[in-house]
Design a protein around this motif. Structure first.
Motif, PDB file in Angstrom:
ATOM      1  N   LYS A 263       6.091   2.597  12.739  1.00 51.08           N
ATOM      2  CA  LYS A 263       4.992   1.872  11.646  1.00 51.08           C
ATOM      3  C   LYS A 263       5.177   2.007  10.227  1.00 51.08           C
ATOM      4  O   LYS A 263       5.246   1.142   9.489  1.00 51.08           O
ATOM      5  N   ASP A 267       6.230  -0.496   7.534  1.00 50.34           N
ATOM      6  CA  ASP A 267       5.512  -0.863   6.333  1.00 50.34           C
ATOM      7  C   ASP A 267       6.409  -0.672   5.010  1.00 50.34           C
ATOM      8  O   ASP A 267       6.217  -1.486   4.115  1.00 50.34           O
ATOM      9  N   THR A 271       6.792  -3.664   2.372  1.00 45.38           N
ATOM     10  CA  THR A 271       6.392  -3.476   0.843  1.00 45.38           C
ATOM     11  C   THR A 271       7.543  -3.471   0.086  1.00 45.38           C
ATOM     12  O   THR A 271       7.396  -4.182  -1.250  1.00 45.38           O
TER      13      THR A 271
END
Length: 302
Positions: A263, A267, A271
């Motif tokens: 995860k 992420d 980003t």
């Protein structure tokens, strides 16, 4: 042949058979008489004392079931005065010795236990095992010796002899040269470099207690640990430097933390795409995400 002649022939034949039977009976009687005469003659050759010595006798009911009686009586439960005198002679030979040996081979279980109860020390404290067994185990070892009825000086020799044997065997199982041979068997000619890498990896995550445990492992146990750690590093791509303590579900070797890494790496990739980035940054972020997924798959498969 007339009836008178036939009757006479039959009578004559019957008389012949009777004569033969009488002769056989006389012969059998003569044989029995000869046997009896021989026995009587043999008996006559023995004086009254010899006859008494060789006479058969049964053991009294009070003693017949004793374990030692099988050394005295025959398979019919009989014995002779001569055998009894021999037994007395053997006992007298032992007289004057400090103690009579217990007949363990012929004693019943009840007799053996009675012997133990009668000869064991009054208490277990007479067994001096302090310093010979692990602290806190003294009472248990003393109890074992006392229950078995071991004589204190024999118990001392037993425990010291066993400890010497155990130390000898442990020395074989912890021999440094033997450990090198086991590592060479596990890792081949490059065993020294691989073992050093594995050792460094373990030292980085071990507590002081863990290191103490490693210090008392035998060569086969330690070799197994080295093979396991090497497999985790080589085949599963687990970075031992990032292994955490078990707090919160384990380190990177647990499914929980692997899922978390998937995860977080995803992420981080999302980003990164929202701002300007270099090719090297993108490659690194993608690789991190792919590595996290691969690691998770392997852990879930196992």
């Amino acid at each position: 042949m007339s009836e008178e002649q036939a009757a006479a022939a039959a009578a004559e034949e019957a008389a012949a058979v009777a004569s033969q039977e009488a002769a056989a009976a006389e012969e059998a009687a003569a044989s029995e008489a000869a046997v009896a005469a021989a026995a009587a003659a043999k008996k006559a050759d023995l004086n009254p004392l010899d006859q008494q010595i060789n006479a058969k006798m049964k053991a009294p009911d009070l003693y017949k079931d004793k374990g030692y009686m099988k050394n005295i009586v025959d398979d019919k439960g009989e014995t002779t005065a001569e055998r009894l005198f021999k037994e007395v002679d053997e006992l007298q030979t032992l007289k004057g010795k400090k103690y009579l040996p217990f007949d363990h081979a012929n004693a019943t279980e009840e007799e053996a236990q009675a012997h133990i109860d009668a000869t064991k020390p009054e208490n277990a404290e007479v067994y001096k095992v302090e310093g010979l067994v692990p602290p806190g185990k003294e009472s248990a070892i003393q109890g074992i010796f006392h229950e078995a009825g071991a004589e204190p000086h024999k118990a001392d020799k037993i425990i010291k002899g066993y400890l010497a044997y155990e130390q000898s065997e442990m020395a074989k199982l912890t021999n440094p040269e033997d450990f090198k041979e086991q590592l060479k068997t596990s890792f081949g000619d490059d065993f020294e470099a691989i073992a050093k890498g594995v050792g460094d990896a373990m030292k980085g995550v071990q507590s002081e207690d863990d290191q103490k445990i490693m210090g008392v492992m035998t060569n086969p146990q330690l070799s197994m640990v080295y093979r396991l750690v090497n497999t985790l590093v080589k085949d599963y791509g687990i970075d031992t430097k990032n292994i955490k303590t078990p707090l919160g579900g384990g380190g990177m070797g647990s499914v929980v933390d692997a899922q978390k890494e998937v995860k977080e790496s995803y992420d981080a990739l999302v980003t990164l795409k929202k701002k300007q980035f270099t090719k090297a940054q993108k490659t690194s972020a993608v690789k991190r995400y792919q590595d996290a997924q691969n690691n998770l798959r392997k852990l879930e498969a196992n």
